[in-house]
Motif scaffolding. Structure first.
Motif, short mmCIF file in Angstrom:
data_model
loop_
_atom_site.label_atom_id
_atom_site.label_comp_id
_atom_site.label_asym_id
_atom_site.label_seq_id
_atom_site.Cartn_x
_atom_site.Cartn_y
_atom_site.Cartn_z
N SER A 132 65.98 38.72 50.12
CA SER A 132 65.04 39.59 50.89
C SER A 132 63.93 40.15 50.28
O SER A 132 62.86 40.02 50.81
N LEU A 133 64.12 40.64 49.21
CA LEU A 133 63.02 41.20 48.17
C LEU A 133 62.01 40.18 47.79
O LEU A 133 60.60 40.41 47.92
N VAL A 134 62.54 39.03 47.24
CA VAL A 134 61.42 37.94 46.73
C VAL A 134 60.92 37.40 47.81
O VAL A 134 59.67 37.27 47.85
N MET A 135 61.71 36.86 48.87
CA MET A 135 60.83 35.99 50.05
C MET A 135 59.83 36.89 50.79
O MET A 135 59.02 36.43 51.42
N THR A 136 60.37 38.20 51.24
CA THR A 136 59.36 39.10 51.83
C THR A 136 58.10 39.25 50.86
O THR A 136 56.93 39.37 51.39
N THR A 137 58.39 39.34 49.70
CA THR A 137 57.10 39.47 48.79
C THR A 137 56.28 38.26 49.03
O THR A 137 55.08 38.36 48.74
N LEU A 138 56.91 37.20 48.85
CA LEU A 138 56.07 35.91 49.11
C LEU A 138 55.33 35.55 50.52
O LEU A 138 54.17 35.28 50.34
N PHE A 139 56.05 35.98 51.34
CA PHE A 139 55.79 35.40 52.72
C PHE A 139 55.09 36.71 53.72
O PHE A 139 54.51 36.20 54.54
N TYR A 140 55.29 37.79 53.40
CA TYR A 140 55.02 38.96 54.28
C TYR A 140 53.40 39.06 54.05
O TYR A 140 52.72 39.08 52.80
N PRO A 141 52.47 39.66 54.89
CA PRO A 141 51.19 39.80 55.03
C PRO A 141 50.60 40.89 54.03
O PRO A 141 49.62 40.64 53.52
N TYR A 142 51.58 41.92 53.80
CA TYR A 142 51.05 42.93 52.88
C TYR A 142 51.26 42.49 51.19
O TYR A 142 50.71 43.27 50.44
N THR A 143 51.61 41.37 51.10
CA THR A 143 51.51 40.71 49.69
C THR A 143 50.92 39.39 49.58
O THR A 143 49.74 39.36 49.81
N PHE A 193 67.67 46.39 56.77
CA PHE A 193 66.78 45.99 58.14
C PHE A 193 65.57 46.98 58.09
O PHE A 193 64.57 46.40 58.19
N ALA A 194 65.78 48.14 57.85
CA ALA A 194 64.26 48.80 58.03
C ALA A 194 63.38 48.63 56.92
O ALA A 194 62.35 48.51 56.97
N LEU A 195 63.80 48.70 55.63
CA LEU A 195 63.00 48.40 54.44
C LEU A 195 62.46 47.24 54.10
O LEU A 195 61.37 47.03 53.43
N LEU A 196 63.25 46.26 54.38
CA LEU A 196 63.21 44.87 53.96
C LEU A 196 62.86 43.88 54.86
O LEU A 196 61.73 43.06 54.98
N TRP A 197 63.95 43.61 55.88
CA TRP A 197 63.85 42.30 56.55
C TRP A 197 64.70 42.43 57.90
O TRP A 197 65.58 43.01 57.93
N HIS A 198 64.04 41.94 59.06
CA HIS A 198 64.56 42.34 60.22
C HIS A 198 65.72 41.30 60.73
O HIS A 198 66.66 41.71 61.61
N GLY A 199 66.17 40.57 59.83
CA GLY A 199 67.26 39.93 59.92
C GLY A 199 68.55 40.14 59.18
O GLY A 199 69.36 39.18 59.09
N ASP A 200 68.66 41.37 58.81
CA ASP A 200 69.93 41.87 58.07
C ASP A 200 71.26 41.40 58.89
O ASP A 200 71.28 41.19 60.18
N ILE A 201 72.00 40.95 58.18
CA ILE A 201 73.29 40.53 58.54
C ILE A 201 74.45 41.63 58.06
O ILE A 201 75.66 41.66 58.67
N TYR A 258 52.38 47.33 54.81
CA TYR A 258 53.90 47.39 54.77
C TYR A 258 54.44 48.69 55.71
O TYR A 258 55.48 48.77 56.45
N LEU A 259 53.49 49.62 55.77
CA LEU A 259 53.78 50.97 56.46
C LEU A 259 53.83 50.56 57.94
O LEU A 259 54.47 51.02 58.81
N SER A 260 52.94 49.89 58.43
CA SER A 260 52.89 49.22 59.66
C SER A 260 54.05 48.49 60.31
O SER A 260 54.71 48.76 61.21
N ILE A 261 54.61 47.50 59.39
CA ILE A 261 55.69 46.54 59.60
C ILE A 261 56.90 47.66 59.57
O ILE A 261 58.01 47.29 60.27
N LEU A 262 57.04 48.69 58.54
CA LEU A 262 58.26 49.61 58.44
C LEU A 262 58.22 50.03 59.78
O LEU A 262 59.46 50.55 60.47
N ARG A 263 57.30 50.84 60.36
CA ARG A 263 57.25 51.63 61.74
C ARG A 263 57.69 50.65 62.75
O ARG A 263 58.55 51.23 63.49
N GLU A 264 57.49 49.41 62.72
CA GLU A 264 57.95 48.55 63.75
C GLU A 264 59.39 48.47 63.67
O GLU A 264 60.07 48.09 64.79
N ARG A 265 60.03 48.19 62.43
CA ARG A 265 61.25 47.96 62.30
C ARG A 265 61.84 49.02 62.55
O ARG A 265 63.25 49.12 63.07
#
Length: 309
Positions: free
Chosen positions: A247-258, A30-38, A103-110
């Protein structure tokens, strides 16, 4: 099913060690990659399951508990949604990003959201705590049904349960598919009540589809086509590794820091890409397991829980 089997085979100590480790992995995800962790949600509810299993209840008792928890979730959630203001706009659960946000900004939010986004929530108020407990009850439903299936040997001995498997396939898919179509329509509506009405349909429809898949694959395993399921078995043996890889692949493609594709791909394109990547993972899982006994994260968890790889 796996959680119940682990408890009955190895006892409470191993059970708690495994699920506490999964909780740590889920929170890190959740903290490092994606807010939707299950994974963390799974682990939290799994820690409650021994309260039902320690007296070895019957399959019927486990199923009745599951039905009761399902009604306890669905009725108040559905009623509360209907009572909402129909002229108010729909609430969105997706995160909002700034262009080229780091990435650091999004990490702080999570990290800031971490306590309140766990399944049981951080009880800032009674409403948030009640909502978290409702979701926990519905998640527990899956564990109780899984325990009943594990105890009955539904998939371990499918030849003895062909009638039950046919009923699961017929009713699960027969009701789940129409609810999936209804959910697609609801997701295009903008009124506030559809925020929670669609969640109710998603949870109930998802459960029915899961039961339908269990029946369908159980029946296929009895026939001549059973060997065709082996590629899915390979990906299943690497379920956690594949999940984190997604999570690693999708956040790399879709998140604003990549690459920043978030908001630029339509629903059809996103679904098509997700399915294509899932098929690719099935093939990669088979290739990986030709050289190693299990996935990398599965090896880590096995070593930490049992002291061996």
């Amino acid at each position: 099913m796996g959680a119940a089997g682990l408890y009955w085979r190895h006892g409470l100590g191993i059970y708690l060690r495994r699920h506490l480790l999964l909780l740590v992995i889920g929170l890190a995800h959740f903290a490092l990659l994606w807010h939707g962790d299950i994974i963390a949600s799974y682990a939290q509810v799994a820690l409650l399951l021994p309260l039902w299993l320690r007296r070895s209840p019957s399959c019927t008792a486990l199923t009745l508990w599951a039905v009761g928890l399902g009604l306890l979730y669905f009725i108040p959630t559905f009623w509360a949604a209907l009572a909402m203001n129909w002229s108010a706009p729909r609430y969105g659960f997706s995160p909002q990003f700034e262009e080229h946000q780091s990435y650091l900004s999004i990490l702080r939010e999570r990290l800031h959201d971490l306590p309140s986004d766990s399944l049981l929530g951080y009880p800032y108020d009674i409403q948030s705590l009640a909502g978290g407990l409702l979701f926990a009850g519905f998640f527990l439903l899956y564990f109780l049904l899984g325990a009943a299936m594990q105890k009955s040997g539904l998939l371990a001995r499918p030849q003895q349960h062909q009638v039950a498997l046919r009923r699961l396939a017929f009713w699960g898919l027969g009701l789940g598919v129409p609810l999936g179509v209804l959910l697609a329509w609801m997701n295009a509506q903008t009124a506030a009540p559809y925020t929670y009405l669609s969640e109710s349909v998603r949870m109930v429809g998802g459960l029915l589809m899961a039961l339908g898949y269990i029946g369908l694959f159980g029946l296929i395993s009895l026939g001549r086509s059973a060997r065709r399921l082996l590629p899915l078995a390979y990906s299943g043996r690497m379920a956690m590794s594949n999940y984190i890889a997604q999570s690693l692949v999708m956040t790399t493609l879709f998140y604003p820091y990549t690459f920043g594709l978030y908001g630029h791909v339509g629903a059809a394109g996103a679904v098509a890409f997700a399915l294509a990547f899932g098929v690719l993972q099935v093939a990669l899982s088979r290739l990986y397991l030709a050289h190693f006994p299990r996935g990398p994260l599965e090896t880590l968890v096995r070593w930490a829980v049992y002291g061996r790889s």
